[in-house]
Each structure stands twice: as structure tokens, then as C-alpha cells.
Scaffold this motif. Sequence first.
Motif, PDB file in Angstrom:
ATOM      1  N   ALA A   1       0.834  -1.214   0.000  1.00  0.00           N
ATOM      2  CA  ALA A   1       0.000   0.000   0.000  1.00  0.00           C
ATOM      3  C   ALA A   1       0.864   1.257   0.000  1.00  0.00           C
ATOM      4  O   ALA A   1       0.606   2.207  -0.740  1.00  0.00           O
ATOM      5  N   LYS A   2       1.905   1.233   0.811  1.00  0.00           N
ATOM      6  CA  LYS A   2       2.772   2.413   0.954  1.00  0.00           C
ATOM      7  C   LYS A   2       3.570   2.679  -0.318  1.00  0.00           C
ATOM      8  O   LYS A   2       3.696   3.821  -0.773  1.00  0.00           O
ATOM      9  N   ARG A   3       4.107   1.619  -0.927  1.00  0.00           N
ATOM     10  CA  ARG A   3       5.009   1.787  -2.083  1.00  0.00           C
ATOM     11  C   ARG A   3       4.272   1.912  -3.413  1.00  0.00           C
ATOM     12  O   ARG A   3       4.735   2.593  -4.318  1.00  0.00           O
ATOM     13  N   TYR A   4       3.146   1.222  -3.546  1.00  0.00           N
ATOM     14  CA  TYR A   4       2.491   1.148  -4.855  1.00  0.00           C
ATOM     15  C   TYR A   4       1.077   1.740  -4.874  1.00  0.00           C
ATOM     16  O   TYR A   4       0.777   2.607  -5.681  1.00  0.00           O
ATOM     17  N   LEU A   5       0.216   1.233  -3.971  1.00  0.00           N
ATOM     18  CA  LEU A   5      -1.201   1.574  -4.082  1.00  0.00           C
ATOM     19  C   LEU A   5      -1.474   3.052  -3.846  1.00  0.00           C
ATOM     20  O   LEU A   5      -2.177   3.697  -4.628  1.00  0.00           O
ATOM     21  N   ILE A   6      -0.913   3.609  -2.766  1.00  0.00           N
ATOM     22  CA  ILE A   6      -1.190   5.018  -2.454  1.00  0.00           C
ATOM     23  C   ILE A   6      -0.643   5.944  -3.541  1.00  0.00           C
ATOM     24  O   ILE A   6      -1.380   6.806  -4.038  1.00  0.00           O
ATOM     25  N   PRO A   7       0.644   5.806  -3.983  1.00  0.00           N
ATOM     26  CA  PRO A   7       1.113   6.675  -5.084  1.00  0.00           C
ATOM     27  C   PRO A   7       0.284   6.523  -6.356  1.00  0.00           C
ATOM     28  O   PRO A   7      -0.015   7.518  -7.028  1.00  0.00           O
TER      29      PRO A   7
ATOM     30  N   MET B   1      -5.003  -0.235  10.402  1.00  0.00           N
ATOM     31  CA  MET B   1      -6.427  -0.426  10.717  1.00  0.00           C
ATOM     32  C   MET B   1      -7.232  -0.744   9.461  1.00  0.00           C
ATOM     33  O   MET B   1      -8.130  -1.588   9.483  1.00  0.00           O
ATOM     34  N   VAL B   2      -6.911  -0.054   8.358  1.00  0.00           N
ATOM     35  CA  VAL B   2      -7.599  -0.326   7.086  1.00  0.00           C
ATOM     36  C   VAL B   2      -7.357  -1.772   6.678  1.00  0.00           C
ATOM     37  O   VAL B   2      -8.276  -2.483   6.269  1.00  0.00           O
TER      38      VAL B   2
ATOM     39  N   ARG C   1      -9.273  -0.392  -3.150  1.00  0.00           N
ATOM     40  CA  ARG C   1     -10.569   0.305  -3.190  1.00  0.00           C
ATOM     41  C   ARG C   1     -10.761   1.187  -1.958  1.00  0.00           C
ATOM     42  O   ARG C   1     -11.252   2.308  -2.058  1.00  0.00           O
ATOM     43  N   ARG C   2     -10.376   0.680  -0.788  1.00  0.00           N
ATOM     44  CA  ARG C   2     -10.545   1.481   0.427  1.00  0.00           C
ATOM     45  C   ARG C   2      -9.621   2.708   0.395  1.00  0.00           C
ATOM     46  O   ARG C   2     -10.001   3.787   0.833  1.00  0.00           O
TER      47      ARG C   2
ATOM     48  N   PHE D   1     -13.567   8.831   7.121  1.00  0.00           N
ATOM     49  CA  PHE D   1     -13.257   8.465   5.740  1.00  0.00           C
ATOM     50  C   PHE D   1     -13.851   7.127   5.343  1.00  0.00           C
ATOM     51  O   PHE D   1     -14.190   6.907   4.189  1.00  0.00           O
ATOM     52  N   LEU D   2     -13.978   6.181   6.305  1.00  0.00           N
ATOM     53  CA  LEU D   2     -14.374   4.819   5.940  1.00  0.00           C
ATOM     54  C   LEU D   2     -15.524   4.262   6.771  1.00  0.00           C
ATOM     55  O   LEU D   2     -15.788   3.065   6.723  1.00  0.00           O
ATOM     56  N   ASP D   3     -16.208   5.086   7.548  1.00  0.00           N
ATOM     57  CA  ASP D   3     -17.305   4.604   8.381  1.00  0.00           C
ATOM     58  C   ASP D   3     -16.824   3.539   9.362  1.00  0.00           C
ATOM     59  O   ASP D   3     -15.687   3.547   9.779  1.00  0.00           O
TER      60      ASP D   3
END
Length: 807
Positions: free
Chosen positions: A513-519, A541-542, A557-558, A589-591
Amino acid sequence: MQLSDYSAFPAKIPVIVEDDLFLYPFMISPIFLNDELNVQAAARAVETNSLVLVCPTKPGHEGERSFDAIYNAGVIGSIMRKVTLPDGRIKVLFQGLARGRIIEEVSSSPLVAKVDVIHSRPYNELKIEALMEVLREKLRTLSQVSNQFPPDLIRTIEENHEPNRIADLISSTIKIKKPEAYELFIEEDVEQRLLLLIDIISAEIEASKLQKEIRSKVHSRIEQVNKEYFLKEQLKQIQQELGTDTQREEEIEEYYKKLEAKKPYMDEDAYKEVKKQIDRFARMHPDSADANMIQGYLDWVLEIPFGKYAKKHLKVDDVEKQLDKDHYSLKKPKERIVEYFSVRELAELRGVADKEIKGAILCFAGPPGVGKTSLANSISKALKRKLVRIALGGLEDVNELRGHRRTYIGAMPGRIVQGLIDAGEMNPVMVLDEIDKVGRSMRGDPTSVLLEILDPEQNSEFRDYYLNFNIDLSQVIFIATANDIGSIPGPLRDRMEFIFLSSYTPQEKYEIAKRYLIPQELKKHALKKSEFSITKAALEMVIENYTREAGVRNLRRRIADMIRKAAKMILTDPSLGKVAVTAKNIREFLDKPIFEIDETDNIPMVGVVNGLAWTAVGGDVLKIETIKIKGKGGLQLTGSLGDVMKESARIALSVVKTLIDQGKLKIDDRIIPKTAKEREEKIKVEPSEVYKRYDLHIHIPEGATPKDGPSAGITMATAIASIFGEFKVRPDVAMTGELTLTGKVLPIGGLKEKLIAAYKAKMKKVLIPEKNFKRDLDDIPEVVKEALQIIPVTRIEEVLKEALIMK
């Protein structure tokens, strides 16, 4: 409404800036306001019941809202109505009253100025009347050569004797550039104003005459072109009747040229088949049905890229770098892919032909979202070859792959040949997606065609029914993907080498998530890196509470959900600058959390045991609950259990009964219900009475979810032993293993996912079959092995010793 109804001029009034319209005093016009300064100016005018000055912007300054960007004159008028539109804009109905000029700037937010009315100078009425008659004559002439002036407007101008009103009417109707319109607008000398208008209309008459002449010539030209077209069509029909259609001859000649250009790269059979069809096409009548069918065939066949190959030399280093760049973790799959291409590079360096390298067909197998298709994308990028994706999910018709015979209506080549045409080269990377979901129907079995496509011994001569000749697929790199290899037929499974991609650990998901998904998601949503951040605790937590999957598709998606909300916040409040997601504000942000693996509660209980299960979206911890009810030794099972799991429960009950009978599981006489006579005479009851005088009810929660498989055998046996002997079960122990009737513990599958689930649930000890302990621990992430005490077991007695708290 009159100007005299308001305070005397000069007066301080708000200024509205208009980009598009050039308004005049007689107009009642809607104005749409979508910027803050204009909205504020309109609001002030409505609140104070004052007039406003509407000024046009200078050319090149559209959109600007400052005194430097506008002309210093405009229309003084009132706002009759003000409405807020659904899209956020403000619509006002403006009534012009008089021309006005800015004489002093008062405020720039909103624009407020001291404004005075532009008064016309005194004029000679006879002279003005003469000029107006000339003007009317010019307008009548213009109306004859142009459609700009409707008859009603001409009549209005002829009946009106107010020179300024006439000048404004004409100026608003004819097309004048802003600077010219402004000069006309501010002119105080009525005579000069009318003379300027006469000059503009004279020029407009000349332009209209020229346009009319051009239109006439163009119309004549179009008529000539249409005439030529019809003559050519007639000539074409005559040529066809005489058999001298040159266009068809040109098409046939073009087919021959294309065929000869491809001849060096085609097999002899293929060349003969295509040439035969061109010869047939040349002999046929062009309107016959067969001619259309053969022409369609030739168009397809001559698009096949015979002789075209990706030129880049294979380099394993490039493959390895691309895989590391695009994917985190997946160490073993990457190693196997690099080994596969190492063989190909070595063969290329030593001049061994591709046909002689009978490499295995790779098949990436694993749950959804773990990166199967994206691994194929990375291979395609590294090799600089086109990627062709063929979705096999639900495919039932064998002709979809093999091609339809040309006798059928709508026949076309199979997906494999179409993939080569789309790629434009004969050696693309071809991904056969979801090969485990190929169907079978009355239209044939597509897996039989896949056998030929994927067999290195056969695919150099793959025959497409539509082409009716063999085509070489030996240089195509085939990569298959599957979720469940058990669904793939044996013969097809035998032709592939499986590379398993299992679940990611929470730590791996965090890094991905940190290296690929978020950017990637920031880029997709037009946000800068500096505008969005998420803390480590919030991201964890996500991962733990908002997604439940083996891969990272739902995690993406989240993350996208959070970034979209951040984009909206920044757009709504530009001063915000940056949106930070933390563990405290993540609910904004995510309920509420959706998933949660229940952590151990550290309270020993009787009849409740932690079992480990494999699911299509990763591992899970299942609590198996057991109660005993006075009865006659019956067994009741609930929780949507499959046949295999029901059998496991019966086996577990038999094994525990055997342990009780053999004295290996000590049952306290006091917990067995006794008859009145037995209590009175203090008769000692046999341990076996415990399972004769009780009925058992075994339940696995989440009853809506189907469950099956043999790996809950030792868990059920532990639960049964616990409830019969009223022994409490250690709450921090989880287990998995198949149980035999003789008490042996057999190995199971999905160990990695199960141990990750135990790790997430904060278990301390896990019992697994000894064979799994010996052969599968290398695949388990180090963070999981360090957190868990993994104990190998071979028999049920060892399981009970570790799991039960004996009195």
C-alpha cells in the motif's frame, strides 16, 4: 422602472463583470454568475436595493475581476430577480436603464465604484433625422442581403425616433468586435454615433454581398460535384456490366501484393490456401454471397503479422528488475519466473532455436487480487512485447478458440489468431486468464483445444478452422492464471507448471500500500503527494478491519475511497492544503469497520476450541462450539457444514469415545448424570456412560457461510473431549489437522493462510500436523514464525495434552 426611482447620480454602486455579453440600456437579460466577486456584488445590490453597473471585460482579460481588466463604462440597471441554480451558479434577471461611466474606484472585493450617467450632448434634430433616414436605408439594404435583421426589428427602428435607442438596438443586433462596440457605446455625440454606425453597416453590406456571392458559387460547385458523382456511379455500373470494374481489379491486385510480401514468412500450405482464395475471388461475380465471405477471409488472413517479431533481445536482468519494481514480496514466484527466462536467454545466446526449447507453460495460481495478471504485465514490459489478454471465464464454445468454419454466417478466426492480429507480432505475451473457469457444453470442450495450444510439442502447427491452415504459436509466451487448480482437468493441468501466489501478510500489505497503491491512486485522483498522508496506525487499521482478502484489491478500493474524500475536502476548502488520515479520524473516511478477526479473549472455556480454516480470500479463525444435553448419545451438527466436515465430526466423536474406553481420557465420575438408585447406593458409573447419557451438539458460527474440508478433525475432537470431561480449553491455542479413526493427525493444505490468521488473532500456540511442520515452514513469513509457537503433532493424544487444561 425609471432611473429616477433611485438615488441621484453620481452614486457608489456595485460593479458586475460580464465576459461574454455586451449589454445595452433597453435590455432585460439573464446574467449567470459563477465567481465570488460577482456574487458578492449582486448580493450587495439586492440587500441595499441599489442599482448595479454591468461592465464588459477587455479582450484577453476574460475571467479576471479587477478594474484594470474591464472597460470603465457599462450599463446601469437593476436586478429584478436572483435565483440559485442546482449547479451552484447564481442567475440574476437584469434590466438595463442607462449608460454609465466609472469615475472613481471604491472597492475591489467586491467591485464597487462611483458611477455617473453618460449624457448625450445637445444635437440638431433636423440633421439627426436626416442621418437616421440614411441609416434606415442602409439597414433595408442590409436586410435584403443578410438574414441578421428580421422584419419586426426593421419596423421598430423605422417607427422609433430616439437616436440613442436606435443606435443601441442596431449595435446589439449586428456583429461588432468589443473595442468597436465600446467606442459606439461611450460616444456622447449623437451625430458622431450615427455616422460610426452608418460606416459599420456599409462595411457589413459589402461583406454580406461577398458572402452571398461565395455561397452562390459554392452551391454551384456542389451541384457540379453531385452531377459528377452520379455520372461516375453510372459509369461504374456500365463498367460492371461490361466486366471492366477497375476498382475491383485494384483490390485484387492489392491482395496479391500483400500475399507476395508475406510469402517468405508463410508455410507453403498457408500460401497456397490464401492464393487459392484470391484466385476464386477474382473469378466470382462481385455481388455474390461467396464473394463477400471470401473478401472477409482475405481481409482477416492478410492482417496476420507473418514474419513480424519483437526485436528486443531477452535479458533476464531486465525481467528481474521489472518484477522487483512492480511487485513487493513474492520471492519464490519471482525466482521461478527468472529461472524460466534464464533458460530462454541461454538458448538465445547459444543459437538454439525456440522450437527446440520445450519450456513449461507457466500458470500463476492463487486467490483473487494477489498479482497474477500484473506479473504477466511486468513480464510483457520487461521483454518489450505486446500483451494479449484472453479471458476464458465461462467460455463454452470450442470455436471461440479454434475459429469458426467459413461455411457459418458471421464466421471469424479464433481468439488466439485475433490476439496475434491485435498484437501485430507473432511472439507476444499471451495471458490465458481464469483457465480454471473454462466451461463445457454441447458446443464442445474448450480444454481440448487448450491442450493443443499449450503443448510445446503441438502448438507449432496449431490449426485454426477459419484459416484452414496451420499457424506457428511456438514463439508465443503463454501465461495462464487460475484461482483453483483443482477445477482444471488433469490432462491440461499436466501441461502447465504452477507458481502459487498465496496470501500476503499484514506487513506485506502495508508495504504494498505504501510503495504502490497510495502513489498510484494519488495519481489517478489528481492529488499531489504533499496533499494527502495516512499514518502507519491508520493504514494498519484499514488492512485489518476494513478488508478481508488474500490479495490487495479491496485494500486499493478502500485507499481510493479515502483519497476521493480528501479530494472533495481540498476542493471545498482550498486553504486546507493537506488531508491527513489518522487512527482517530479514520471513521470520517471509511465509516465503521467491516471485518475483524476476533482476538483471543484469554478466558479458558469448556467446549470452545479455536480452529484454523482456509477460505478463497485467505485464512480465518473458526471457533468450534460444543455443548452436551442429557440424552442417549446422539450427535447434532449445525453451521452449514459440508459432507466432508460432517464425516470429520463423526470420526472425532468415535476417536474420543475410544480414548475414554481405553482410559486415555480420564472422565470424573461426578460429572456423569446418575439415576436415583446409583446415587443412593453410590454405584460407580463406567466412563463410557458419559457419551451414552448425553447428546452432543456441535456448531460452527457464521452459519450462513458454507464450510467443508477435513482439516477441522483435531479441532472437533478437542471440543468433544473438552465437553465430555469438562476440561477447559486453552484460549490462546489454535489448531488444524485431519484426524483418522486410529487417532493419527494427517497433513492439510493452506498452512500459510491459516498461520497468518492465527497471527492476526494474536494466538500464542498453534498445533499443526508434523508433515506440514517438516515440509511447509519455509514458506511461512518470518514475522509469523517469530510470533507463534508452532508445535508439530502426530496423534490426537498430543493435541489434547497441549490444548486441554487437565484437572
